[in-house]
Design a protein around this motif. Sequence first.
Motif, mmCIF file in Angstrom:
data_model
loop_
_atom_site.group_PDB
_atom_site.id
_atom_site.type_symbol
_atom_site.label_atom_id
_atom_site.label_comp_id
_atom_site.label_asym_id
_atom_site.label_seq_id
_atom_site.Cartn_x
_atom_site.Cartn_y
_atom_site.Cartn_z
ATOM 1 N N SER A 1 4.966 -3.036 3.101
ATOM 2 C CA SER A 1 4.193 -2.617 1.932
ATOM 3 C C SER A 1 3.589 -1.235 2.154
ATOM 4 O O SER A 1 3.642 -0.366 1.287
ATOM 5 C CB SER A 1 3.078 -3.645 1.674
ATOM 6 O OG SER A 1 2.159 -3.141 0.755
ATOM 7 N N GLY B 1 6.167 3.557 2.798
ATOM 8 C CA GLY B 1 7.019 3.699 1.616
ATOM 9 C C GLY B 1 7.042 5.140 1.174
ATOM 10 O O GLY B 1 6.882 6.062 1.985
ATOM 11 N N LEU B 2 7.201 5.335 -0.135
ATOM 12 C CA LEU B 2 7.238 6.691 -0.663
ATOM 13 C C LEU B 2 5.945 7.435 -0.340
ATOM 14 O O LEU B 2 5.933 8.659 -0.231
ATOM 15 C CB LEU B 2 7.426 6.640 -2.175
ATOM 16 C CG LEU B 2 8.749 6.039 -2.644
ATOM 17 C CD1 LEU B 2 8.740 5.861 -4.152
ATOM 18 C CD2 LEU B 2 9.903 6.945 -2.221
ATOM 19 N N GLY B 3 4.855 6.680 -0.197
ATOM 20 C CA GLY B 3 3.569 7.299 0.133
ATOM 21 C C GLY B 3 3.649 8.106 1.417
ATOM 22 O O GLY B 3 3.039 9.176 1.527
ATOM 23 N N ASN B 4 4.402 7.629 2.382
ATOM 24 C CA ASN B 4 4.481 8.317 3.668
ATOM 25 C C ASN B 4 5.474 9.466 3.660
ATOM 26 O O ASN B 4 5.225 10.525 4.218
ATOM 27 C CB ASN B 4 4.934 7.339 4.769
ATOM 28 C CG ASN B 4 4.083 6.097 4.796
ATOM 29 O OD1 ASN B 4 4.026 5.363 3.819
ATOM 30 N ND2 ASN B 4 3.399 5.891 5.879
ATOM 31 N N ILE C 1 0.751 1.559 -10.630
ATOM 32 C CA ILE C 1 1.414 2.312 -9.551
ATOM 33 C C ILE C 1 2.913 1.999 -9.572
ATOM 34 O O ILE C 1 3.759 2.882 -9.499
ATOM 35 C CB ILE C 1 0.817 1.960 -8.177
ATOM 36 C CG1 ILE C 1 -0.624 2.473 -8.085
ATOM 37 C CG2 ILE C 1 1.652 2.557 -7.042
ATOM 38 C CD1 ILE C 1 -1.347 2.101 -6.819
ATOM 39 N N TYR D 1 6.122 4.466 -9.416
ATOM 40 C CA TYR D 1 6.799 4.327 -8.124
ATOM 41 C C TYR D 1 8.290 4.042 -8.333
ATOM 42 O O TYR D 1 9.148 4.565 -7.633
ATOM 43 C CB TYR D 1 6.147 3.157 -7.404
ATOM 44 C CG TYR D 1 6.204 3.185 -5.897
ATOM 45 C CD1 TYR D 1 5.282 3.922 -5.166
ATOM 46 C CD2 TYR D 1 7.151 2.443 -5.210
ATOM 47 C CE1 TYR D 1 5.302 3.920 -3.784
ATOM 48 C CE2 TYR D 1 7.178 2.442 -3.829
ATOM 49 C CZ TYR D 1 6.247 3.180 -3.125
ATOM 50 O OH TYR D 1 6.280 3.170 -1.756
ATOM 51 N N PHE E 1 -3.809 4.589 -0.923
ATOM 52 C CA PHE E 1 -2.442 4.424 -1.420
ATOM 53 C C PHE E 1 -1.484 4.093 -0.273
ATOM 54 O O PHE E 1 -0.692 3.165 -0.345
ATOM 55 C CB PHE E 1 -2.017 5.724 -2.116
ATOM 56 C CG PHE E 1 -0.674 5.656 -2.780
ATOM 57 C CD1 PHE E 1 -0.560 5.249 -4.100
ATOM 58 C CD2 PHE E 1 0.479 6.010 -2.093
ATOM 59 C CE1 PHE E 1 0.682 5.194 -4.729
ATOM 60 C CE2 PHE E 1 1.721 5.953 -2.712
ATOM 61 C CZ PHE E 1 1.823 5.548 -4.032
ATOM 62 N N THR E 2 -1.591 4.856 0.795
ATOM 63 C CA THR E 2 -0.611 4.711 1.868
ATOM 64 C C THR E 2 -0.773 3.391 2.607
ATOM 65 O O THR E 2 0.194 2.826 3.108
ATOM 66 C CB THR E 2 -0.652 5.914 2.833
ATOM 67 O OG1 THR E 2 0.480 5.846 3.685
ATOM 68 C CG2 THR E 2 -1.898 5.941 3.678
ATOM 69 N N LEU E 3 -2.000 2.875 2.703
ATOM 70 C CA LEU E 3 -2.191 1.583 3.378
ATOM 71 C C LEU E 3 -2.034 0.404 2.418
ATOM 72 O O LEU E 3 -2.173 -0.746 2.806
ATOM 73 C CB LEU E 3 -3.571 1.518 4.027
ATOM 74 C CG LEU E 3 -3.832 2.420 5.229
ATOM 75 C CD1 LEU E 3 -5.271 2.264 5.697
ATOM 76 C CD2 LEU E 3 -2.884 2.086 6.372
ATOM 77 N N SER E 4 -1.788 0.684 1.148
ATOM 78 C CA SER E 4 -1.706 -0.350 0.102
ATOM 79 C C SER E 4 -2.998 -1.133 -0.040
ATOM 80 O O SER E 4 -2.974 -2.317 -0.350
ATOM 81 C CB SER E 4 -0.593 -1.367 0.379
ATOM 82 O OG SER E 4 0.599 -0.769 0.708
ATOM 83 N N VAL F 1 -5.941 -2.804 -3.935
ATOM 84 C CA VAL F 1 -5.255 -3.401 -5.078
ATOM 85 C C VAL F 1 -5.050 -4.910 -4.949
ATOM 86 O O VAL F 1 -4.717 -5.568 -5.920
ATOM 87 C CB VAL F 1 -3.862 -2.764 -5.306
ATOM 88 C CG1 VAL F 1 -3.981 -1.354 -5.779
ATOM 89 C CG2 VAL F 1 -3.019 -2.829 -4.062
ATOM 90 N N SER G 1 -2.801 -6.188 -2.692
ATOM 91 C CA SER G 1 -1.480 -6.478 -2.112
ATOM 92 C C SER G 1 -1.620 -7.041 -0.703
ATOM 93 O O SER G 1 -0.962 -8.019 -0.336
ATOM 94 C CB SER G 1 -0.638 -5.201 -2.029
ATOM 95 O OG SER G 1 -0.254 -4.810 -3.316
ATOM 96 N N SER H 1 7.765 -1.877 -0.596
ATOM 97 C CA SER H 1 6.414 -1.589 -1.078
ATOM 98 C C SER H 1 6.254 -2.074 -2.513
ATOM 99 O O SER H 1 5.225 -2.640 -2.878
ATOM 100 C CB SER H 1 6.132 -0.085 -1.053
ATOM 101 O OG SER H 1 6.241 0.416 0.246
ATOM 102 N N SER I 1 5.360 -5.618 -3.146
ATOM 103 C CA SER I 1 3.976 -6.003 -2.847
ATOM 104 C C SER I 1 3.024 -5.589 -3.963
ATOM 105 O O SER I 1 1.897 -6.056 -4.032
ATOM 106 C CB SER I 1 3.525 -5.408 -1.511
ATOM 107 O OG SER I 1 3.287 -4.030 -1.645
ATOM 108 N N MET I 2 3.476 -4.689 -4.837
ATOM 109 C CA MET I 2 2.625 -4.308 -5.968
ATOM 110 C C MET I 2 2.673 -5.373 -7.055
ATOM 111 O O MET I 2 1.741 -5.545 -7.817
ATOM 112 C CB MET I 2 3.102 -2.992 -6.574
ATOM 113 C CG MET I 2 3.000 -1.837 -5.626
ATOM 114 S SD MET I 2 3.822 -0.402 -6.325
ATOM 115 C CE MET I 2 4.126 0.525 -4.836
HETATM 116 N N1 PFF Z 1 1.664 1.967 0.508
HETATM 117 C C1 PFF Z 1 2.765 2.334 -0.335
HETATM 118 C C2 PFF Z 1 3.322 3.664 0.116
HETATM 119 O O1 PFF Z 1 2.699 4.342 0.933
HETATM 120 O O2 PFF Z 1 4.371 4.036 -0.382
HETATM 121 C C3 PFF Z 1 2.381 2.377 -1.775
HETATM 122 C C4 PFF Z 1 1.653 1.159 -2.278
HETATM 123 C C5 PFF Z 1 2.156 -0.120 -2.013
HETATM 124 C C6 PFF Z 1 0.506 1.303 -3.002
HETATM 125 C C7 PFF Z 1 1.496 -1.236 -2.502
HETATM 126 C C8 PFF Z 1 -0.157 0.203 -3.468
HETATM 127 C C9 PFF Z 1 0.349 -1.065 -3.209
HETATM 128 F F1 PFF Z 1 -0.273 -2.094 -3.650
#
Ligand code: PFF
Length: 467
Positions: free
Chosen positions: A25, A28-31, A108, A112, A232-235, A238, A240, A326, A329-330
Motif C-alpha cells: 500500500s 507506489g506512485l507516491g514514491n 485519491i 491515482y 500520502f506516501t505512508l498511506s 485515510v 487503509s 496501493s 488499499s484505497m
Molecule cells: N502510499 C501510496 C503511494 O505512495 O503511492 C498512495 C496511497 C495509498 C495513498 C493508499 C493513500 C492510500 F490510502
Amino acid sequence: MANDKVSIHGAWASRWVFILAATGSAVGLGNIWKFPYMTGLYGGGAFVAMYLVCIALVGLPIMLAETLIGRRGRQSPVNSMRSLAKESGGSRYWSVAAVIGMVAALLILSFYSVVAGWSLDYIIGMGQGNFSGISAEGAGAAFGGLTDNPWRLTLWHTLFMLGTGFVIAKGVVAGLERSLRIMMPMLFVLLLILLVYSFTTGHFMQGFHFLFHFDPSKVQGGILAAMGHAFFTLSVGVGSIMVYGSYMPKKSSIGATVLTVGLLDTLVALTAGLALFPIVFAAGLEPGGGPGLMFVTLPIAFGNVAFGQVMGLVFFVLVTLAAWSSSISMLEPAVAYFVERTGRSRTAVTSMLAVFCWVVGMGTVLSFNIGADAKFFVFANDGFHLFQWGAEGGKNFFEGIDYLTSRILLPIGGLAFAMFAGWVMTRDSVRDELSIKSPLLFNMALWLIRVVAPIGVLIVFVAELTK
Ligand code: PFF
C-alpha cells in the motif's frame, strides 16, 4: 475478550503478510512518481529534510495508531472507531474521522488510476520500441501526446480501475501475498539498476546535491506539501492501514512492523530520487517540471542504454503493479464499511464504488486536455472563487483533488486517529495491543502518538496559514 475477535472480511496468515500488504500500500506512485516531482517543485533538499522529519515524527506514530485501532476494532475503520469509542466511553462522532478518510481514499483513487494508466501506456510504448534513442524533446513530446488525448487516457484509466475492482471483489487476502512477494524485490532491483545508470550520466553528484542540500530559506514554502506527502506516501490518514491492521494476527509486534514498512517506503522514495535527478540534469531538463517528470526522464534513460527497452518495459510493469497494490488499499476501507452496513456482497459494493471513482477520475483525465481551463480554489483580485472557468491562477481538477486530499483531508484524518488512540482509548487497551515490553519504549510510543504527532500536524497547519 474484544481483542481476540477476527474480522469478517478475512485475516492475514502472519505478521509478515501484513508487512507485505502495508508495504504494498505504501510503496507506489507516491514514491516513484510523486516524491521526485514534488522535490523538484519545492526546491530539493529542504523538502526532503522536512519530509523525513514528518515521516519520523508524524507519519510513523499515526501509522502505529491506525494499526492498533484496526487490530483492536476488527471491523471497517468507521465501525472499529465507533465500537472502540463505545467501549471506552468516548463520543461516537470520532468515527466521522474514518468517514472523511474513506472519502479521501476514494478521491485519491480517482486520480491515482489515471496516472497508473500512464504507466500502462508506457508499457506498450516500451514494448513497441518507441523510445529507442529518444531525446529530451522527444520524450517530452511523447508525454504531451498522451496527456493531450482524452480517449487514450480514458482507456487506460478504465482498465486500471477494472483491475483494482477485480482484486478487491475477490478479497484482499487471496492473491495479494504471492504477487507482492515477487514484485516488491523486483521493483527495488530495477530501481537499483536505474541508479547505476544515473551514475554513468556524469551528473550524479549534482542530483545528490539537489536532493540533500538543505537550504533553510526554502522551508516555509513547502512545509505543508512535505507533510501532506508524508501522509500520502505512508498511506496514513485515510484508514487503509487501519483496515489492514484489522486483518493482522493478534500475536505480533506492531511497533517493529510499522518501522519496517516506514523504512522500506522511505528507501524506495530516496532511491527513486537518486536515480531520477541525475538524468534530469544530464538531459538539461527542469527539476520543477511537475507531474510529467518521471514519464519524461525515464524513457530517456531506457531509450539510451543497451537492452533499455526491455528494462523499461519491465520497469513500467512493476510501477503498474506497485500502483495496483496501493490502489486496492484505497478501496478496501469503504468496501469493508459498506459490506458491514448493507450486507451486500463484496462484488456489488466494489462495483458501485469503482464506478464512483471512475467518474470522478474522468475529471482528472479532462484536466490535462479539454478541461484544463476549469479552475478550482481561485484566489483572484476580486476575492476567492471555488470554481472559475479560464482563471489565471487556481488549480485544475487534478491539482484540486490532490490538494484537498493530501494537504487537508489526510492530515485531519491522521490527527484524529492519533488523538483517538492516544486520548480516547484506554491506556490498558493500547498497552495490550502494542505489547511493547519495555515501559520506557511504551511510554515513548504513547507520547509520540498523544503529543508529538498531533502537535506536529497543528504546527504545520499554522505555519501554512501564516506564510
Ligand atoms: N502510499 C501510496 C503511494 O505512495 O503511492 C498512495 C496511497 C495509498 C495513498 C493508499 C493513500 C492510500 F490510502
